[in-house]
Design a protein around this motif. Structure first.
Motif, PDB file in Angstrom:
ATOM      1  N   PRO A  83       0.798  -1.231   0.000  1.00 29.52           N
ATOM      2  CA  PRO A  83       0.000   0.000   0.000  1.00 29.52           C
ATOM      3  C   PRO A  83       0.828   1.276   0.000  1.00 29.52           C
ATOM      4  CG  PRO A  83      -0.940  -1.589   1.532  1.00 29.52           C
ATOM      5  CD  PRO A  83       0.392  -2.143   1.097  1.00 29.52           C
ATOM      6  N   ARG A  84       2.087   1.192   0.414  1.00 26.77           N
ATOM      7  CA  ARG A  84       2.942   2.370   0.475  1.00 26.77           C
ATOM      8  C   ARG A  84       3.808   2.529  -0.772  1.00 26.77           C
ATOM      9  NH1 ARG A  84       1.708   0.726   5.526  1.00 26.77           N
ATOM     10  NH2 ARG A  84       1.272   2.404   7.027  1.00 26.77           N
ATOM     11  N   LEU A  85       3.601   1.647  -1.752  1.00 29.23           N
ATOM     12  CA  LEU A  85       4.310   1.765  -3.030  1.00 29.23           C
ATOM     13  C   LEU A  85       3.734   2.882  -3.887  1.00 29.23           C
ATOM     14  CD1 LEU A  85       4.973  -1.744  -4.631  1.00 29.23           C
ATOM     15  CD2 LEU A  85       6.655   0.004  -4.042  1.00 29.23           C
ATOM     16  N   PHE A  86       2.446   3.134  -3.735  1.00 31.18           N
ATOM     17  CA  PHE A  86       1.739   4.038  -4.632  1.00 31.18           C
ATOM     18  C   PHE A  86       1.010   5.111  -3.820  1.00 31.18           C
ATOM     19  CE2 PHE A  86       1.285  -0.447  -6.078  1.00 31.18           C
ATOM     20  CZ  PHE A  86       2.223  -0.409  -7.102  1.00 31.18           C
ATOM     21  N   ALA A  87       0.731   6.238  -4.474  1.00 31.11           N
ATOM     22  CA  ALA A  87      -0.063   7.274  -3.823  1.00 31.11           C
ATOM     23  C   ALA A  87      -1.455   6.726  -3.526  1.00 31.11           C
ATOM     24  CB  ALA A  87      -0.168   8.492  -4.730  1.00 31.11           C
ATOM     25  N   PRO A  88      -1.928   6.859  -2.289  1.00 33.86           N
ATOM     26  CA  PRO A  88      -3.213   6.255  -1.931  1.00 33.86           C
ATOM     27  C   PRO A  88      -4.379   6.915  -2.660  1.00 33.86           C
ATOM     28  CG  PRO A  88      -2.371   7.604  -0.137  1.00 33.86           C
ATOM     29  CD  PRO A  88      -1.277   7.526  -1.151  1.00 33.86           C
ATOM     30  N   LEU A 199       6.303 -10.844  -6.318  1.00 34.00           N
ATOM     31  CA  LEU A 199       6.782 -10.820  -7.691  1.00 34.00           C
ATOM     32  C   LEU A 199       6.146  -9.643  -8.413  1.00 34.00           C
ATOM     33  CD1 LEU A 199       6.210 -13.955  -6.724  1.00 34.00           C
ATOM     34  CD2 LEU A 199       6.887 -14.480  -9.052  1.00 34.00           C
ATOM     35  N   GLY A 200       6.915  -8.981  -9.271  1.00 32.98           N
ATOM     36  CA  GLY A 200       6.377  -7.842 -10.008  1.00 32.98           C
ATOM     37  C   GLY A 200       7.413  -7.311 -10.973  1.00 32.98           C
ATOM     38  N   ILE A 205       9.748  -4.034  -7.486  1.00 30.77           N
ATOM     39  CA  ILE A 205      10.509  -4.931  -6.614  1.00 30.77           C
ATOM     40  C   ILE A 205      11.691  -4.194  -5.989  1.00 30.77           C
ATOM     41  CG2 ILE A 205      11.902  -7.031  -6.546  1.00 30.77           C
ATOM     42  CD1 ILE A 205       8.831  -7.435  -6.730  1.00 30.77           C
ATOM     43  N   GLN A 206      12.350  -3.325  -6.746  1.00 31.07           N
ATOM     44  CA  GLN A 206      13.456  -2.554  -6.184  1.00 31.07           C
ATOM     45  C   GLN A 206      12.970  -1.609  -5.099  1.00 31.07           C
ATOM     46  OE1 GLN A 206      16.908  -2.760  -6.658  1.00 31.07           O
ATOM     47  NE2 GLN A 206      16.695  -1.506  -4.810  1.00 31.07           N
ATOM     48  N   ALA A 207      11.804  -0.995  -5.314  1.00 30.46           N
ATOM     49  CA  ALA A 207      11.258  -0.094  -4.300  1.00 30.46           C
ATOM     50  C   ALA A 207      10.909  -0.853  -3.022  1.00 30.46           C
ATOM     51  CB  ALA A 207      10.031   0.620  -4.848  1.00 30.46           C
TER      52      ALA A 207
END
Length: 319
Positions: A83-88, A199-200, A205-207
């Motif tokens: 959930p913290r990978l992308f702007a909510p 997996l992605g 994955i690096q983030a």
């Protein structure tokens, strides 16, 4: 806040007493992968890059994929980080299902809606599907999920219970806007090892790798995971056994007046006249099961392991 989960055996002991419990409240295989002798360095050294890469190679082979992958301390770690990978924005979760997905999205600021049909996920900025689903075992074809992926911003497919159902897996297609989660501890019966995978695409994955820090998985988990994932004979034999025993569990439950509603090779879901009474009935035989706050009738039951545990379950359901 403590969320409702299986595995809360402490509360069973506090309520009913006793010490010889069979915990069937989770979907964890009770006949685990046999632990190997461990070299001393898995305890005395920081986990190495070579051990990490050996585990990832074994996982890629086991899951039939070349997609970028990150090992984490269980699929739960990925559920908390994604959930913290992308702007909510707006997220939709196909439910009812494992409650951590919606909870972790809300904690990260997402507006979360639970929907009951796959088609209703379309249009979400982030959509979550557990495949096969926990607790009812409902499953969705890779084709249907890939079609859904074209209708959402990001698609998260949680395959924590897919080890025995390889044709369902989207591991080979992970990337782009598709993230796939895999659990190690459930099928291999080593949940305490805390090992899972996400997996992605390489950027995601690096983030996540940066977010997880330098040593998210222990040396012991790296070593055991690599050995277990490469042991195809054990996996095939375990899948065959679990499928046979799932049929056996359903027959026992049906004879007790419970209606089988589905499940996976690792757990079964039953419609009972009263779930709390059914759980109490099993608990009097020191067998712990899972009931759900959103249903007064559903009871989920993992599978026993070995003759003695099956005998106790048979006696409890016949009482």
């Amino acid at each position: 806040m403590t969320r409702d989960h299986g595995g809360n055996i402490d509360s069973a002991i506090a309520r009913f007493g006793g010490s010889n419990w069979i915990d069937l409240s989770t979907g964890i295989n009770r006949a685990p992968y046999p632990l190997p002798d461990l070299p001393p360095e898995v305890w005395t050294m920081l986990p190495t890059q070579s051990a990490k890469q050996a585990l990832l190679r074994a996982a890629q082979t086991a899951y039939g994929t070349q997609a970028p992958m990150l090992a984490l301390a269980g699929a739960q770690a990925a559920i908390q980080m994604i959930p913290r990978l992308f702007a909510p924005k707006t997220a939709r979760v196909l439910g009812p299902t494992y409650n951590e997905h919606a909870a972790c999205l809300r904690a990260a600021g997402w507006q979360v809606q639970e929907v009951s049909r796959l088609a209703h996920l379309a249009g979400a900025d982030l959509a979550v599907v557990v495949n096969p689903n926990n607790p009812d075992g409902a499953s969705y074809s890779p084709g249907d999920l890939l079609a859904l992926g074209a209708q959402v911003g990001h698609l998260v497919v949680d395959e924590s219970f897919a080890d025995a159902q390889a044709p369902l897996s989207l591991a080979a297609q992970a990337g782009g806007n598709l993230l796939v989660l895999r659990s190690f501890g459930k099928f291999y019966g080593l949940a305490g090892l805390r090992l899972g995978f996400v997996l992605g695409d390489a950027v995601a994955i690096q983030a996540l790798d940066t977010m997880a820090g330098p040593w998210p998985v222990s040396g012991a988990a790296l070593h055991i995971g690599a050995l277990a994932l490469a042991d195809t004979d054990w996996a095939q034999a375990t899948t065959a056994r679990l499928r046979t025993e799932a049929v056996q569990a359903d027959a026992l439950a049906a004879a007790a007046g419970w209606q089988p509603l589905g499940g996976t090779e690792l757990f079964r879901l039953y419609d009972t006249p009263d779930a709390q009474s059914a759980q109490d009935r099993l608990a009097r035989h020191q067998i712990w099961s899972r009931i759900f706050p959103y249903s007064q009738r559903w009871l989920r039951l993992g599978l026993p392991a070995g003759v003695a545990e099956w005998a106790r379950l048979t006696q409890a359901l016949a009482a």
